[in-house]
Design a protein around this motif. Sequence first.
Motif, short mmCIF file in Angstrom:
data_model
loop_
_atom_site.label_atom_id
_atom_site.label_comp_id
_atom_site.label_asym_id
_atom_site.label_seq_id
_atom_site.Cartn_x
_atom_site.Cartn_y
_atom_site.Cartn_z
N GLU A 163 -72.91 118.18 22.52
CA GLU A 163 -72.19 117.27 23.40
C GLU A 163 -72.44 115.82 23.01
O GLU A 163 -73.52 115.27 23.24
N ARG A 186 -71.21 111.66 23.13
CA ARG A 186 -70.74 110.76 24.19
C ARG A 186 -69.24 110.98 24.43
O ARG A 186 -68.79 110.96 25.59
N GLN A 212 -65.73 114.36 31.75
CA GLN A 212 -65.66 113.50 32.93
C GLN A 212 -64.20 113.27 33.32
O GLN A 212 -63.84 113.31 34.51
N ARG A 271 -68.66 114.20 26.42
CA ARG A 271 -69.00 113.99 27.83
C ARG A 271 -67.91 113.17 28.53
O ARG A 271 -67.58 113.43 29.70
#
Length: 387
Positions: free
Chosen positions: A241, A243, A250, A246
């Motif tokens: 994972e 940035r 999100q 992620r």
Amino acid sequence: MRIAFISPGSFPVPIQYGGSSVETAITNIAGRLPAHWNVTVLGKRFPGLKDKETRNRVTYIRMENTSQRSYLDSCIRYLNKFPHDIVQVENRPAFVPLLKKRLPCPVVLCMHSLLFLHPRALGGRNPRNCLNSADHILTNSRYLRSLLLSRYRTSTPVRPVHLGVDTGDYISRWSQQGKRIRYRLRSRFGVTGRTVVLFPGRLIPIKGVHLLLESMIQVVKKNPRILCMVVGGSRYGSNRETRYVRKLKQMARSIHPHVRFAGTIHPTKMPQYYALADLVVTPSIGKEALGLVNLEAMASGQPVISTAIGGIRETVKTGVNGILIKPSRLKHELTAAILHLSENPALSERLGRNGRLIAERFFSWDHTARQYARLYYQIHSSRKGRT
């Protein structure tokens, strides 16, 4: 004829848990060359693989997994001990000058991108000198050929040969067999009655996955039966994972029931995901040299929504087998394109059927291997004529 491929060494060959278009191409082309040829693939050692083995008439020799220079030296020692008629280097132009200096046979350089012509990858070597050292250069698209010629003005002949797809593994959803597989898979994955939008590829910014998710937020407001399935990881064969990953997850939280992240999938299972989808979206914003996933979608009978950029324009045509959107218009037009195809099943079927026919005729691995073989024959015949 004796042909040797030198793989970059970044991933195993044949493909095990994943790999780039380079390893995919070697795996699929080497075993499709004429049966009476002697074909060798040189690569690095990886856990679980023998130092030497033969698969599908191809001999795989694996060198110690050390530095690139040590790897290249090992390849040269092997090729001097066991001479070949032609040596093909995959996507590593820095290898070519030394190979030409120490081997008596023609050296073909196959380019899949311009990434390894950057100064850091060349270790201080002049990119044009590396290209000019090759006897012939292959590119995976006409677009990449034009970039090579315009940026580096190489004197070496450059021939574009498109990569391909296994039209046996990827079955059209419109065939009787495809319909049976699709019905079974959609039930198993729990997507019966839903419209599945598939993204297959690496989860990195230039693939434009964030643009797809932005569009999905708007799409589901108008069609709540749509599901976006994201298949792939941040790196080939990896679910690490980053940035960016992620950030994508999100973004998807606000429409959680409408987005699924499947992660990295073994190459042999990818046909299943294409089979259960209704359309494929690949909104790349980088300079794609070709885009193998679009070929896989076409072979699966899926309409493709993609970006009018790079070599993608050589495989996807608006109104023929999909919809192409200019990169600057993706934010404004991607939502409408997804809704347009999802609400017009007759159009999706026509585009999907056309894509399958195009893949069979122009983009099968058999077709690619025949073009490679013709070039090798020409090189070999020309060399024999001079001796």
